[in-house]
Design an enzyme around this catalytic site. Structure first.
Site, mmCIF file in Angstrom:
data_model
loop_
_atom_site.group_PDB
_atom_site.id
_atom_site.type_symbol
_atom_site.label_atom_id
_atom_site.label_comp_id
_atom_site.label_asym_id
_atom_site.label_seq_id
_atom_site.Cartn_x
_atom_site.Cartn_y
_atom_site.Cartn_z
ATOM 1 N N ASN A 38 46.156 26.174 5.194
ATOM 2 C CA ASN A 38 45.642 27.029 6.253
ATOM 3 C C ASN A 38 44.952 26.172 7.307
ATOM 4 O O ASN A 38 44.110 25.343 6.989
ATOM 5 C CB ASN A 38 44.631 28.007 5.626
ATOM 6 C CG ASN A 38 43.875 28.799 6.669
ATOM 7 O OD1 ASN A 38 44.400 29.105 7.733
ATOM 8 N ND2 ASN A 38 42.631 29.140 6.353
ATOM 9 N N LYS A 49 27.692 19.997 14.303
ATOM 10 C CA LYS A 49 29.004 19.333 14.183
ATOM 11 C C LYS A 49 29.863 19.470 15.431
ATOM 12 O O LYS A 49 30.429 18.489 15.913
ATOM 13 C CB LYS A 49 29.767 19.887 12.977
ATOM 14 C CG LYS A 49 31.168 19.310 12.844
ATOM 15 C CD LYS A 49 31.869 19.702 11.573
ATOM 16 C CE LYS A 49 32.452 21.090 11.670
ATOM 17 N NZ LYS A 49 33.242 21.418 10.451
ATOM 18 N N LEU A 76 34.968 30.067 16.278
ATOM 19 C CA LEU A 76 33.910 30.049 15.261
ATOM 20 C C LEU A 76 33.187 28.709 15.324
ATOM 21 O O LEU A 76 33.769 27.667 15.011
ATOM 22 C CB LEU A 76 34.505 30.269 13.869
ATOM 23 C CG LEU A 76 35.438 31.482 13.714
ATOM 24 C CD1 LEU A 76 35.906 31.603 12.273
ATOM 25 C CD2 LEU A 76 34.733 32.767 14.156
ATOM 26 N N GLU A 103 41.053 29.196 -1.271
ATOM 27 C CA GLU A 103 40.256 28.019 -0.916
ATOM 28 C C GLU A 103 40.357 26.987 -2.027
ATOM 29 O O GLU A 103 40.563 27.321 -3.197
ATOM 30 C CB GLU A 103 38.790 28.417 -0.704
ATOM 31 C CG GLU A 103 38.552 29.170 0.578
ATOM 32 C CD GLU A 103 39.031 28.406 1.793
ATOM 33 O OE1 GLU A 103 38.377 27.436 2.191
ATOM 34 O OE2 GLU A 103 40.091 28.767 2.340
ATOM 35 N N ALA A 129 15.920 -24.541 48.324
ATOM 36 C CA ALA A 129 15.928 -24.450 46.862
ATOM 37 C C ALA A 129 14.506 -24.259 46.361
ATOM 38 O O ALA A 129 13.575 -24.890 46.854
ATOM 39 C CB ALA A 129 16.541 -25.705 46.272
ATOM 40 N N LYS A 152 20.498 -3.925 40.045
ATOM 41 C CA LYS A 152 20.005 -2.571 39.793
ATOM 42 C C LYS A 152 19.547 -1.991 41.113
ATOM 43 O O LYS A 152 18.830 -2.670 41.844
ATOM 44 C CB LYS A 152 18.841 -2.607 38.806
ATOM 45 C CG LYS A 152 18.323 -1.244 38.425
ATOM 46 C CD LYS A 152 16.814 -1.219 38.214
ATOM 47 C CE LYS A 152 16.078 -1.228 39.533
ATOM 48 N NZ LYS A 152 14.627 -1.075 39.406
ATOM 49 N N ARG A 178 28.676 18.295 6.127
ATOM 50 C CA ARG A 178 29.342 17.058 5.736
ATOM 51 C C ARG A 178 29.227 15.949 6.783
ATOM 52 O O ARG A 178 29.506 14.797 6.512
ATOM 53 C CB ARG A 178 30.824 17.359 5.414
ATOM 54 C CG ARG A 178 31.007 18.124 4.111
ATOM 55 C CD ARG A 178 32.379 18.776 3.998
ATOM 56 N NE ARG A 178 32.440 20.067 4.693
ATOM 57 C CZ ARG A 178 33.521 20.858 4.707
ATOM 58 N NH1 ARG A 178 34.622 20.487 4.084
ATOM 59 N NH2 ARG A 178 33.494 22.010 5.344
HETATM 60 C C1 UD1 Z 1 38.220 26.578 6.683
HETATM 61 C C2 UD1 Z 1 39.085 27.564 5.898
HETATM 62 C C3 UD1 Z 1 40.172 26.790 5.158
HETATM 63 C C4 UD1 Z 1 40.992 25.985 6.148
HETATM 64 C C5 UD1 Z 1 40.096 25.087 6.991
HETATM 65 C C6 UD1 Z 1 40.937 24.473 8.102
HETATM 66 C C7 UD1 Z 1 37.631 29.428 5.250
HETATM 67 C C8 UD1 Z 1 36.855 30.073 4.156
HETATM 68 N N1 UD1 Z 1 38.259 28.303 4.961
HETATM 69 O O1 UD1 Z 1 37.576 25.741 5.750
HETATM 70 O O2 UD1 Z 1 41.025 27.692 4.487
HETATM 71 O O3 UD1 Z 1 41.966 25.216 5.454
HETATM 72 O O4 UD1 Z 1 39.026 25.832 7.590
HETATM 73 O O5 UD1 Z 1 40.192 23.558 8.864
HETATM 74 O O6 UD1 Z 1 37.683 29.979 6.332
HETATM 75 N N2 UD1 Z 1 31.701 28.802 10.752
HETATM 76 C C9 UD1 Z 1 30.905 29.771 11.330
HETATM 77 N N3 UD1 Z 1 30.070 30.488 10.534
HETATM 78 C C10 UD1 Z 1 30.017 30.324 9.188
HETATM 79 C C11 UD1 Z 1 30.834 29.332 8.606
HETATM 80 C C12 UD1 Z 1 31.661 28.595 9.418
HETATM 81 O O7 UD1 Z 1 30.916 29.974 12.534
HETATM 82 O O8 UD1 Z 1 29.241 31.036 8.549
HETATM 83 C C13 UD1 Z 1 32.572 27.999 11.629
HETATM 84 C C14 UD1 Z 1 32.274 26.528 11.573
HETATM 85 O O9 UD1 Z 1 31.362 26.168 12.592
HETATM 86 C C15 UD1 Z 1 33.644 25.896 11.779
HETATM 87 C C16 UD1 Z 1 34.617 26.938 11.307
HETATM 88 O O10 UD1 Z 1 33.898 28.145 11.187
HETATM 89 O O11 UD1 Z 1 33.895 25.594 13.137
HETATM 90 C C17 UD1 Z 1 35.240 26.578 9.972
HETATM 91 O O12 UD1 Z 1 34.205 26.380 9.026
HETATM 92 P P1 UD1 Z 1 34.239 25.191 7.983
HETATM 93 O O13 UD1 Z 1 33.021 25.239 7.175
HETATM 94 O O14 UD1 Z 1 34.571 23.931 8.678
HETATM 95 O O15 UD1 Z 1 35.476 25.653 7.085
HETATM 96 P P2 UD1 Z 1 36.362 24.733 6.130
HETATM 97 O O16 UD1 Z 1 35.616 24.463 4.904
HETATM 98 O O17 UD1 Z 1 36.881 23.600 6.893
HETATM 99 CA CA CA Z 2 36.535 22.744 8.923
#
Ligand code: UD1
Ligand code: CA
Length: 487
Positions: free
Chosen positions: A182, A26, A12, A167, A435, A363, A19
């Site tokens: 998690n 990111k 994902l 969450e 020189a 260079k 943030r």
């Molecule tokens: C998520 C988990 C949380 C866990 C944490 C661990 C959920 C709702 N929460 O939170 O329980 O403890 O990871 O690191 O899953 N992403 C997508 N599409 C979206 C949203 C996110 O592809 O619509 C991807 C982001 O790019 C990222 C990953 O999913 O790589 C996780 O998303 P992020 O927003 O970082 O989740 P957390 O708030 O960290």
């Molecule tokens: Ca995360």
């Protein structure tokens, strides 16, 4: 049972990463010279997977391109686009569109977020193994954390089984105190994940489809969900902001340094030695504090780099010494000496036992075997033949304001201090310059090119003393002092 069950991975990586407060997605922020997402994909590529599907969205084009350019693999990486980032649950649904309906859904899918760069292949393998051993619908990798922070909390039932994940923003006081979190690393039976995802709702604090809710849904529908606790709780750390990025990078750096030290590299102070994941080192290399090695840098056996040296895409030969210097896209020959305080710019090639000493900038320059540029020189767009020695202050004037020209210096040439070689120009073998010579035309082999010698003015100092005295009597003895302002 015992039948081959395909295993795929879904990454994902569509989130914006708000943030980070960055215009760069990111997952493309680098750690030890390699984008975050690449570290995750590298771990996956170490596993026997049938396919890898990456969900892209925010900065999709950049993310896709980076992955395609920086992975050399037989397992093709597929991409699916999540157009609106509606949450991790939605991202998982989008990922499933890459899987054909024909399969019976008995295959398993590892789901990993793109922001866990410290993840090791062994841990992913452990999750898949436990998942299959328990014949589970879902397996969650969890971690114990003294400070569970923003992570989702693992809620267990009376029998100690995973019940659901809550969450942080939706958790009660009691749930917030749970120290098992998690990691967002899961293994799912594909045929059961799809219907579970269809039952997710965005009715939560963030208004998103949470993948975490799939766990609760599966439990409620009577399926087995297993939790596997991460052997090392640091490994599944998620990177959401720049402080976490720095912390993760420091972990990764320590890992890289450890690996090289076990391979026979000496690091006097590993905490102050920075080696990109892409760098290669041979045994018996010695890295002194403050050394930064980046990109495709390669250092051969017996070389000493540092203290305080920064090498980017640079090749260092056997037994070479690079002290307090900067080099980029340069080649440093066996036994060559660089620095202290040298700057080797792209296209520099120092031959074996050559020298680029203090306050020397090069260079696009080839310095032949044993040739020396010991101090205070600029050698650009130039060739210096074997055994030549450039005096202090030798400058190749390569730029006439419009274009760059080459300087060719033959073998065993000696240039006098402050020689200016106005390119294009050639100095033949065994030639010498005096020189201060300003060389505007070719110097034949064996010739001496002399500069403009200074002429003597006899008695000049005594004459000056008189001038200064007269001026002093007139109250102008300190000309460097500004006169008081008049109002
Ligand atoms: C998520 C988990 C949380 C866990 C944490 C661990 C959920 C709702 N929460 O939170 O329980 O403890 O990871 O690191 O899953 N992403 C997508 N599409 C979206 C949203 C996110 O592809 O619509 C991807 C982001 O790019 C990222 C990953 O999913 O790589 C996780 O998303 P992020 O927003 O970082 O989740 P957390 O708030 O960290
Ligand atoms: Ca995360």
């Amino acid at each position: 049972m015992g039948q081959y069950r395909p295993l795929a991975a879904v990454v994902l990586a569509a989130g914006e990463g708000t943030r980070m407060r960055s215009s760069t997605p990111k997952v493309l922020h680098p750690l030890c010279g390699r984008p975050m997402l690449l570290h995750v994909v590298d771990a996956l590529l170490a596993l026997p997977l049938d396919r890898i599907v990456v969900v892209v969205g925010h900065g999709a084009e950049r993310v896709t391109k980076t992955l395609q350019e920086q992975t050399a693999t037989e397992t093709p990486i597929e991409f699916v686009e999540q157009r609106v980032q509606a949450g991790t649950g939605d991202a998982a649904s989008v990922a499933l569109t890459a899987f054909p309906e024909e399969l019976d859904g008995e295959d398993d899918i590892l789901v990993v977020p793109g922001d866990t760069p410290l993840l090791r292949p062994e841990t992913l393998a452990l999750v898949a193994r436990e998942h299959r051993a328990a014949d589970a619908a879902a397996t969650v990798l969890t971690a114990r954390r003294a400070d569970p922070g923003d992570y989702g909390r693992i809620v267990r039932d009376g029998r100690g089984l995973v019940d659901r994940i809550v969450e942080r923003s939706d958790a009660s006081e009691e749930e917030l105190a749970i120290d098992e979190v998690n990691t967002s690393i899961y293994c799912f039976r594909r045929g059961l994940l799809a219907p579970a995802l269809r039952r997710l709702s965005p009715e939560n604090a963030q208004g998103e489809y949470y993948l975490t809710d799939a766990v609760g849904v599966l439990r409620q529908t009577g399926h087995t969900v297993v939790a596997v606790e991460a052997p090392d709780p640091v490994e599944p750390t998620g990177v959401n902001d720049r402080a976490q990025l720095a912390a993760a990078e420091s972990c990764l750096r320590a890992r890289i340094n450890d690996l090289w030290m076990r391979e026979g590299v000496t690091m006097v102070d590993p905490d102050r030695t920075y080696v990109d994941a892409t760098v290669e080192l041979e045994p018996e290399v010695r890295l002194l504090p403050g050394t930064i090695l980046e990109g495709r840098t390669v250092v051969a056996s017996g070389a000493v780099v540092g203290p305080d040296s920064h090498l980017v895409d640079t090749i260092v030969g056997e037994g070479a010494v690079v002290e307090r210097s900067v080099a980029r896209e340069a080649e440093i020959g066996d036994g060559a000496v660089v620095g202290p305080f040298a700057h080797l710019r792209p296209g520099t090639r120092l031959g074996p036992s050559a020298k680029a000493g203090s306050f020397v900038e090069t260079k696009n320059a080839e310095v032949g075997e044993g040739a020396k540029v010991p101090h205070l020189a600029y050698v650009g767009d130039a060739e210096v033949g074997e055994g030549s020695n450039l005096g202090a202050g030798t400058i190749t004037a390569n730029y006439d304001g419009r274009s760059k020209h080459r300087t060719r210096i033959g073998r065993r040439v000696h240039t006098g201090s402050n020689t200016v070689l106005v390119a294009p120009v050639e100095v033949g073998d065994d030639a010498t310059t005096g020189a201060g010579a300003v060389v505007v035309g070719d110097v034949p082999p064996g010739a001496l090119a002399k500069g403009v010698p200074a002429r003597n003015e006899e008695g000049w100092a005594a004459a000056r003393r008189i001038v200064v005295k007269v001026a002093g009597a007139a109250g102008r003895s300190r000309p460097w002092r500004s006169s008081p302002r008049r109002s």
